[in-house]
Design a protein around this motif. Structure first.
Motif, PDB file in Angstrom:
ATOM      1  N   ILE A   1       1.440   9.409  -5.740  1.00 52.09           N
ATOM      2  CA  ILE A   1       1.878  10.777  -5.422  1.00 52.09           C
ATOM      3  C   ILE A   1       2.921  11.238  -6.440  1.00 52.09           C
ATOM      4  CG2 ILE A   1       3.153  12.166  -3.738  1.00 52.09           C
ATOM      5  CD1 ILE A   1       1.702  10.514  -1.555  1.00 52.09           C
ATOM      6  N   GLY A   2       3.853  10.367  -6.785  1.00 57.90           N
ATOM      7  CA  GLY A   2       4.868  10.704  -7.776  1.00 57.90           C
ATOM      8  C   GLY A   2       4.256  11.003  -9.141  1.00 57.90           C
ATOM      9  N   ALA A   3       3.247  10.221  -9.514  1.00 55.43           N
ATOM     10  CA  ALA A   3       2.569  10.458 -10.791  1.00 55.43           C
ATOM     11  C   ALA A   3       1.861  11.809 -10.786  1.00 55.43           C
ATOM     12  CB  ALA A   3       1.583   9.334 -11.074  1.00 55.43           C
ATOM     13  N   CYS A   4       1.241  12.153  -9.669  1.00 56.40           N
ATOM     14  CA  CYS A   4       0.559  13.451  -9.569  1.00 56.40           C
ATOM     15  C   CYS A   4       1.551  14.607  -9.641  1.00 56.40           C
ATOM     16  CB  CYS A   4      -0.259  13.529  -8.277  1.00 56.40           C
ATOM     17  SG  CYS A   4      -1.699  12.464  -8.274  1.00 56.40           S
ATOM     18  N   VAL A   5       2.669  14.475  -8.953  1.00 61.76           N
ATOM     19  CA  VAL A   5       3.695  15.523  -8.993  1.00 61.76           C
ATOM     20  C   VAL A   5       4.244  15.656 -10.418  1.00 61.76           C
ATOM     21  CG1 VAL A   5       6.019  16.133  -8.198  1.00 61.76           C
ATOM     22  CG2 VAL A   5       4.297  15.359  -6.569  1.00 61.76           C
TER      23      VAL A   5
ATOM     24  N   ARG B   1       0.828  -1.213   0.000  1.00 61.33           N
ATOM     25  CA  ARG B   1       0.000   0.000   0.000  1.00 61.33           C
ATOM     26  C   ARG B   1       0.861   1.262   0.000  1.00 61.33           C
ATOM     27  NH1 ARG B   1      -4.830  -1.296   4.303  1.00 61.33           N
ATOM     28  NH2 ARG B   1      -5.875  -2.830   3.006  1.00 61.33           N
ATOM     29  N   ALA B   2       1.930   1.265   0.799  1.00 58.42           N
ATOM     30  CA  ALA B   2       2.821   2.419   0.858  1.00 58.42           C
ATOM     31  C   ALA B   2       3.491   2.666  -0.490  1.00 58.42           C
ATOM     32  CB  ALA B   2       3.870   2.227   1.943  1.00 58.42           C
TER      33      ALA B   2
END
Length: 76
Positions: A15-19, A7-8
């Motif tokens: 989060i990396g994809a969003c950034v 999950r982590a």
């Protein structure tokens, strides 16, 4: 691999994809603005210097260090 670790890793990837998406959005907006200025006859160019790339790297390293500090176990 444990479920918690899985999950982590998935959360980190999201989060990396969003950034990355936000960074690409900012870059394309800057490129579009550059094109508009060139069309108006204004001399404009996006040319980050080596100093700019180093500052970006240092900022990224600082962000990762803060994240590591937040997530490290602390004794009370």
């Amino acid at each position: 691999m444990s479920e918690q670790r899985r999950r982590a890793l998935l959360l980190g990837a999201l989060i990396g994809a969003c950034v990355g998406l936000i960074a690409a959005w900012v870059a394309t907006d800057a490129r579009r603005e550059e094109q508009q200025l060139l069309a108006q006859g204004v001399k404009a160019a996006i040319r980050p210097s080596a100093r700019d790339w180093v500052k970006l790297g240092v900022a990224a390293a600082a962000l990762l260090r803060q994240l590591a500090d937040i997530l490290s176990p602390q004794s009370r």
